[in-house]
Scaffold this motif. Structure first.
Motif, PDB file in Angstrom:
ATOM      1  N   LYS A 114      63.089  -2.067  27.737  1.00 50.63           N
ATOM      2  CA  LYS A 114      63.017  -3.398  28.343  1.00 50.63           C
ATOM      3  C   LYS A 114      64.091  -3.559  29.416  1.00 50.63           C
ATOM      4  CE  LYS A 114      63.184  -6.375  24.921  1.00 50.63           C
ATOM      5  NZ  LYS A 114      62.997  -7.444  23.928  1.00 50.63           N
ATOM      6  N   VAL A 115      65.300  -3.164  29.096  1.00 51.77           N
ATOM      7  CA  VAL A 115      66.408  -3.297  30.051  1.00 51.77           C
ATOM      8  C   VAL A 115      66.169  -2.412  31.274  1.00 51.77           C
ATOM      9  CG1 VAL A 115      68.880  -2.868  30.389  1.00 51.77           C
ATOM     10  CG2 VAL A 115      68.090  -3.994  28.312  1.00 51.77           C
ATOM     11  N   ALA A 116      65.737  -1.180  31.038  1.00 45.76           N
ATOM     12  CA  ALA A 116      65.517  -0.241  32.143  1.00 45.76           C
ATOM     13  C   ALA A 116      64.410  -0.724  33.077  1.00 45.76           C
ATOM     14  CB  ALA A 116      65.181   1.146  31.593  1.00 45.76           C
ATOM     15  N   LEU A 117      63.303  -1.179  32.533  1.00 43.68           N
ATOM     16  CA  LEU A 117      62.197  -1.658  33.360  1.00 43.68           C
ATOM     17  C   LEU A 117      62.626  -2.867  34.187  1.00 43.68           C
ATOM     18  CD1 LEU A 117      59.276  -1.522  34.289  1.00 43.68           C
ATOM     19  CD2 LEU A 117      58.650  -2.885  32.286  1.00 43.68           C
ATOM     20  N   THR A 118      63.329  -3.773  33.581  1.00 41.57           N
ATOM     21  CA  THR A 118      63.796  -4.964  34.290  1.00 41.57           C
ATOM     22  C   THR A 118      64.766  -4.568  35.408  1.00 41.57           C
ATOM     23  OG1 THR A 118      63.533  -6.246  32.260  1.00 41.57           O
ATOM     24  CG2 THR A 118      64.888  -7.221  33.993  1.00 41.57           C
ATOM     25  N   ALA A 119      65.678  -3.659  35.133  1.00 37.42           N
ATOM     26  CA  ALA A 119      66.635  -3.198  36.146  1.00 37.42           C
ATOM     27  C   ALA A 119      65.925  -2.502  37.297  1.00 37.42           C
ATOM     28  CB  ALA A 119      67.659  -2.261  35.510  1.00 37.42           C
ATOM     29  N   VAL A 120      64.933  -1.700  36.993  1.00 38.97           N
ATOM     30  CA  VAL A 120      64.176  -0.999  38.035  1.00 38.97           C
ATOM     31  C   VAL A 120      63.507  -2.004  38.969  1.00 38.97           C
ATOM     32  CG1 VAL A 120      62.113   0.413  38.436  1.00 38.97           C
ATOM     33  CG2 VAL A 120      63.835   1.168  36.800  1.00 38.97           C
ATOM     34  N   LEU A 121      62.967  -3.067  38.424  1.00 41.10           N
ATOM     35  CA  LEU A 121      62.311  -4.083  39.255  1.00 41.10           C
ATOM     36  C   LEU A 121      63.308  -4.764  40.187  1.00 41.10           C
ATOM     37  CD1 LEU A 121      59.836  -5.607  36.674  1.00 41.10           C
ATOM     38  CD2 LEU A 121      59.277  -4.207  38.665  1.00 41.10           C
ATOM     39  N   VAL A 122      64.486  -5.082  39.689  1.00 40.60           N
ATOM     40  CA  VAL A 122      65.497  -5.736  40.519  1.00 40.60           C
ATOM     41  C   VAL A 122      65.950  -4.795  41.639  1.00 40.60           C
ATOM     42  CG1 VAL A 122      67.849  -6.671  40.541  1.00 40.60           C
ATOM     43  CG2 VAL A 122      66.279  -7.289  38.699  1.00 40.60           C
ATOM     44  N   VAL A 123      66.184  -3.545  41.315  1.00 38.49           N
ATOM     45  CA  VAL A 123      66.592  -2.562  42.325  1.00 38.49           C
ATOM     46  C   VAL A 123      65.467  -2.353  43.343  1.00 38.49           C
ATOM     47  CG1 VAL A 123      67.213  -0.136  42.700  1.00 38.49           C
ATOM     48  CG2 VAL A 123      68.279  -1.431  40.844  1.00 38.49           C
ATOM     49  N   LEU A 157      57.347 -12.950  43.340  1.00 44.79           N
ATOM     50  CA  LEU A 157      56.501 -12.804  42.157  1.00 44.79           C
ATOM     51  C   LEU A 157      57.321 -13.180  40.928  1.00 44.79           C
ATOM     52  CD1 LEU A 157      54.848  -9.352  42.915  1.00 44.79           C
ATOM     53  CD2 LEU A 157      53.756 -11.591  43.061  1.00 44.79           C
ATOM     54  N   PRO A 158      56.732 -13.888  40.022  1.00 46.42           N
ATOM     55  CA  PRO A 158      57.507 -14.278  38.835  1.00 46.42           C
ATOM     56  C   PRO A 158      57.611 -13.122  37.826  1.00 46.42           C
ATOM     57  CG  PRO A 158      55.308 -15.223  38.731  1.00 46.42           C
ATOM     58  CD  PRO A 158      55.418 -14.518  40.059  1.00 46.42           C
ATOM     59  N   LEU A 159      58.165 -11.994  38.301  1.00 41.44           N
ATOM     60  CA  LEU A 159      58.248 -10.802  37.462  1.00 41.44           C
ATOM     61  C   LEU A 159      59.093 -11.018  36.213  1.00 41.44           C
ATOM     62  CD1 LEU A 159      58.676  -8.108  40.250  1.00 41.44           C
ATOM     63  CD2 LEU A 159      56.615  -8.626  38.950  1.00 41.44           C
ATOM     64  N   VAL A 160      60.208 -11.709  36.362  1.00 39.55           N
ATOM     65  CA  VAL A 160      61.052 -11.968  35.193  1.00 39.55           C
ATOM     66  C   VAL A 160      60.304 -12.840  34.197  1.00 39.55           C
ATOM     67  CG1 VAL A 160      63.190 -13.068  34.410  1.00 39.55           C
ATOM     68  CG2 VAL A 160      63.195 -11.652  36.470  1.00 39.55           C
ATOM     69  N   SER A 161      59.599 -13.830  34.699  1.00 31.34           N
ATOM     70  CA  SER A 161      58.811 -14.684  33.807  1.00 31.34           C
ATOM     71  C   SER A 161      57.703 -13.887  33.126  1.00 31.34           C
ATOM     72  CB  SER A 161      58.192 -15.850  34.584  1.00 31.34           C
ATOM     73  OG  SER A 161      59.204 -16.639  35.160  1.00 31.34           O
ATOM     74  N   PHE A 162      56.991 -13.065  33.918  1.00 28.38           N
ATOM     75  CA  PHE A 162      55.942 -12.222  33.338  1.00 28.38           C
ATOM     76  C   PHE A 162      56.499 -11.345  32.231  1.00 28.38           C
ATOM     77  CE2 PHE A 162      53.229 -11.913  37.494  1.00 28.38           C
ATOM     78  CZ  PHE A 162      52.765 -13.197  37.288  1.00 28.38           C
ATOM     79  N   LEU A 163      57.583 -10.632  32.559  1.00 28.84           N
ATOM     80  CA  LEU A 163      58.176  -9.732  31.578  1.00 28.84           C
ATOM     81  C   LEU A 163      58.692 -10.501  30.362  1.00 28.84           C
ATOM     82  CD1 LEU A 163      60.082  -7.202  33.839  1.00 28.84           C
ATOM     83  CD2 LEU A 163      58.032  -6.777  32.478  1.00 28.84           C
TER      84      LEU A 163
END
Length: 115
Positions: free
Chosen positions: A6-15, A34-40
């Motif tokens: 979960k942490v890695a996927l979220t970090a990859v999206l931000v980068v 895109l509301p990626l954080v909300s989606f995740l």
């Protein structure tokens, strides 16, 4: 292992947003908007709890709190174009947004809107 994923996927999206923005501000803006954080957050919440009620409540709360957050994206470029430095513009925009969050929380409570 699941938490690490979960942490890695979220970090990859931000980068990815940051790196894409270096090449194209438009494409970076599309990704960032895109509301990626909300989606995740909703996906992780559902996987972790299996509760559609919790996901529904999270979605409703996000709706109400997106509204005051929009002030940041209006005020920051305005201040920057007026010659205010980045740090000051960022700080002022953040403080205004926090004030509007507090105002929204007050209004939701005052009008008995469940958030």
């Amino acid at each position: 292992m699941y938490y690490f994923f979960k942490v890695a996927l979220t970090a990859v999206l931000v980068v990815a947003v940051s790196e894409t923005s270096k090449r194209s501000s438009l494409l970076g803006s599309v990704l960032a908007s895109l509301p990626l954080v909300s989606f995740l957050g909703m996906v992780w919440l559902y996987i972790d709890t299996g509760s559609i009620d919790k996901v529904s409540e999270l979605s409703r709360n996000i709706f109400w709190l997106v509204l005051p957050s929009l002030s940041f994206f209006l005020l920051l470029p305005y201040l920057l174009k007026k010659g205010v430095g980045f740090s000051a513009s960022f700080g002022i925009s953040t403080l205004v947004m926090i004030g509007l969050y507090l105002g929204m929380a007050f209004c939701l409570t005052k009008f008995n809107i469940e958030a």
